[in-house]
Enzyme design. Structure first.
Site, PDB file in Angstrom:
ATOM      1  N   HIS A 132     -74.235  -3.023  -7.065  1.00 17.63           N
ATOM      2  CA  HIS A 132     -74.823  -4.259  -7.096  1.00 17.63           C
ATOM      3  C   HIS A 132     -76.134  -4.282  -6.911  1.00 17.63           C
ATOM      4  O   HIS A 132     -77.026  -3.502  -6.044  1.00 17.63           O
ATOM      5  CB  HIS A 132     -74.111  -5.315  -6.010  1.00 17.63           C
ATOM      6  CG  HIS A 132     -74.376  -4.976  -4.656  1.00 17.63           C
ATOM      7  ND1 HIS A 132     -75.738  -5.337  -3.966  1.00 17.63           N
ATOM      8  CD2 HIS A 132     -73.885  -4.018  -3.961  1.00 17.63           C
ATOM      9  CE1 HIS A 132     -75.608  -4.983  -2.814  1.00 17.63           C
ATOM     10  NE2 HIS A 132     -74.397  -4.148  -2.574  1.00 17.63           N
ATOM     11  N   HIS A 141     -82.600   8.223 -17.162  1.00 18.04           N
ATOM     12  CA  HIS A 141     -81.399   8.847 -17.374  1.00 18.04           C
ATOM     13  C   HIS A 141     -80.667   9.235 -16.127  1.00 18.04           C
ATOM     14  O   HIS A 141     -81.229   9.746 -15.154  1.00 18.04           O
ATOM     15  CB  HIS A 141     -81.654  10.311 -18.164  1.00 18.04           C
ATOM     16  CG  HIS A 141     -80.558  11.041 -18.681  1.00 18.04           C
ATOM     17  ND1 HIS A 141     -80.627  11.919 -19.186  1.00 18.04           N
ATOM     18  CD2 HIS A 141     -79.142  10.662 -18.396  1.00 18.04           C
ATOM     19  CE1 HIS A 141     -79.364  12.526 -19.498  1.00 18.04           C
ATOM     20  NE2 HIS A 141     -78.416  11.716 -18.980  1.00 18.04           N
TER      21      HIS A 141
END
Length: 203
Positions: A132, A141
């Site tokens: 979260h 990446h």
């Protein structure tokens, strides 16, 4: 549904193409600046030529693993009017409160949890998890198996190596390289190369 033009013709592009197929999205073909690829096929689709052959205002997937190249292609997309859809593998889990930027690809079994903000042209690779309230910059990446705890911030063009883990609340700068299997327990400055358990600055 418009045909998707895939930039790149390597292994990463093949994975992206299979996500596109899983989404029942028609594929026009691939584009690559390597002339040796121009007579080839990838997963049965033709390589149609160099990047200059991509039509203006096309629907495009940036299927190149290099973070700096994807960042460059974001600017080119703006100049050419390309549409960059978000591609999410059907087995991935993405919170409805998460925000994903244009051109981001979420691969098989990846998880993106509540209120996370993901930039443009990001790769969330196979089975990575983003908890979260994370913030991920453009052209990042996250390699397969990366684990981000809550409230982690990652700057643009950073590469998180396979299986790296980051504890809650950590700030990682832009254009960093985090080695495979690293455990990040402290903030990391811009342009750093770190690896190990705990991850330490190597360059």
């Amino acid at each position: 549904m418009r045909e998707l033009h895939i930039i790149g013709a390597g292994g990463h592009a093949a994975v992206v193409a299979e996500i596109v197929e899983a989404l029942s999205w028609p594929i026009a073909g691939f584009y690559d600046d390597n002339p040796a690829m121009h007579t080839q096929h990838v997963l049965g689709y033709p390589v149609l030529g160099p990047l200059t052959a991509v039509p203006p205002h096309a629907c495009v997937a940036l299927a190149i693993g290099s973070n700096p190249v994807r960042e460059h292609l974001l600017h080119r997309a703006g100049e050419c009017g390309w549409e960059l859809p978000v591609l999410i593998h059907p087995s991935a889990v993405v919170s409805p409160s998460a925000v994903l930027g244009a051109g981001t690809v979420v691969m098989a079994q990846a998880v993106v949890n509540a209120r996370t903000q993901v930039g443009r042209a990001v790769i969330l690779n196979t089975a990575c998890s983003v908890d979260h309230d994370c913030v991920i910059g453009d052209a990042v990446h996250l390699a397969p198996g990366v684990r981000l705890a809550g409230q982690v911030h990652i700057g643009a063009e950073t590469l998180m190596g396979i299986g790296a883990c980051v504890k809650p609340g950590i700030m990682i700068g832009h254009d960093c390289t985090i080695g495979a299997g690293s455990v990040v327990v402290s903030n990391i400055v811009d342009n750093a190369v770190v690896f190990g358990n705990p991850a330490r600055l190597r360059r």
